[in-house]
Motif scaffolding. Structure first.
Motif, mmCIF file in Angstrom:
data_model
loop_
_atom_site.group_PDB
_atom_site.id
_atom_site.type_symbol
_atom_site.label_atom_id
_atom_site.label_comp_id
_atom_site.label_asym_id
_atom_site.label_seq_id
_atom_site.Cartn_x
_atom_site.Cartn_y
_atom_site.Cartn_z
ATOM 1 N N GLN A 112 1.338 16.715 3.137
ATOM 2 C CA GLN A 112 0.345 16.820 2.076
ATOM 3 C C GLN A 112 -0.360 18.176 2.040
ATOM 4 O O GLN A 112 -0.919 18.556 1.028
ATOM 5 N N GLY A 133 6.209 5.948 1.327
ATOM 6 C CA GLY A 133 5.025 5.546 2.064
ATOM 7 C C GLY A 133 3.916 6.568 1.934
ATOM 8 O O GLY A 133 3.968 7.461 1.091
ATOM 9 N N ILE A 134 2.920 6.465 2.780
ATOM 10 C CA ILE A 134 1.772 7.366 2.735
ATOM 11 C C ILE A 134 2.167 8.693 3.394
ATOM 12 O O ILE A 134 2.677 8.703 4.509
ATOM 13 N N THR A 181 2.159 12.230 5.431
ATOM 14 C CA THR A 181 1.448 12.717 6.609
ATOM 15 C C THR A 181 0.643 13.957 6.237
ATOM 16 O O THR A 181 0.765 14.480 5.131
ATOM 17 N N ARG A 190 0.820 -1.207 0.000
ATOM 18 C CA ARG A 190 0.000 0.000 0.000
ATOM 19 C C ARG A 190 0.854 1.258 0.000
ATOM 20 O O ARG A 190 0.344 2.350 0.059
ATOM 21 N N SER A 191 2.147 1.113 -0.041
ATOM 22 C CA SER A 191 3.008 2.294 0.061
ATOM 23 C C SER A 191 3.080 3.046 -1.256
ATOM 24 O O SER A 191 2.860 2.495 -2.316
ATOM 25 N N MET A 192 3.399 4.339 -1.144
ATOM 26 C CA MET A 192 3.604 5.156 -2.330
ATOM 27 C C MET A 192 4.944 4.753 -2.955
ATOM 28 O O MET A 192 5.586 3.822 -2.498
#
Length: 128
Positions: free
Chosen positions: A42, A35-36, A38, A29-31
């Motif tokens: 963003q 990762g995703i 915060t 699920r990571s970018m």
């Protein structure tokens, strides 16, 4: 006879697949690299300015509870305003149901006409 043939071929195919399993693709699920992101990473524009101000301990939209002041001439209640005057409401006593309204002008501290609490107008900059 046909059933026996099908059973043997299915058995051979099953043992062949078990011997050399095909690796399943790894799901993630990571970018791409980090990762995703915060909320701070963003955020953009006005939201980023507000988040930075809150992180620095400032209150850009007066959302937090104001500091307690004694209301004396030395330590008056500070009233923020973006103009040079503002209307202020004072509940003089705790059990009082009426609000005393008066205009507060920029400059020295002014007294409430009813109870004598002091108020001072301070200039307030909007974050945008």
């Amino acid at each position: 006879m046909a059933a026996r043939l099908l059973l043997r071929s299915a058995l051979r195919a099953g043992t062949t697949c078990r011997a050399a399993p095909v690796p399943a693709p790894v799901l993630s699920r990571s970018m791409a690299a980090g990762g995703i992101p915060t909320d701070e990473e963003q955020a953009t524009g006005l939201e980023k300015i507000i988040m930075k101000a809150m992180k620095d301990g400032k209150d850009p939209y007066s959302m937090l509870k104001p500091k307690e002041y004694t209301g004396s001439k030395v330590d008056p209640h500070l009233v923020p305003s973006i103009t040079n005057k503002r209307i202020v409401g004072c509940v003089c006593e705790e059990e009082n149901t009426a609000v005393v309204w008066f205009w507060l002008h920029e400059g020295e501290a002014q007294r409430c006409p009813s109870c004598g609490s002091h108020y001072k107008l301070v200039h307030h900059e909007l974050p945008h």
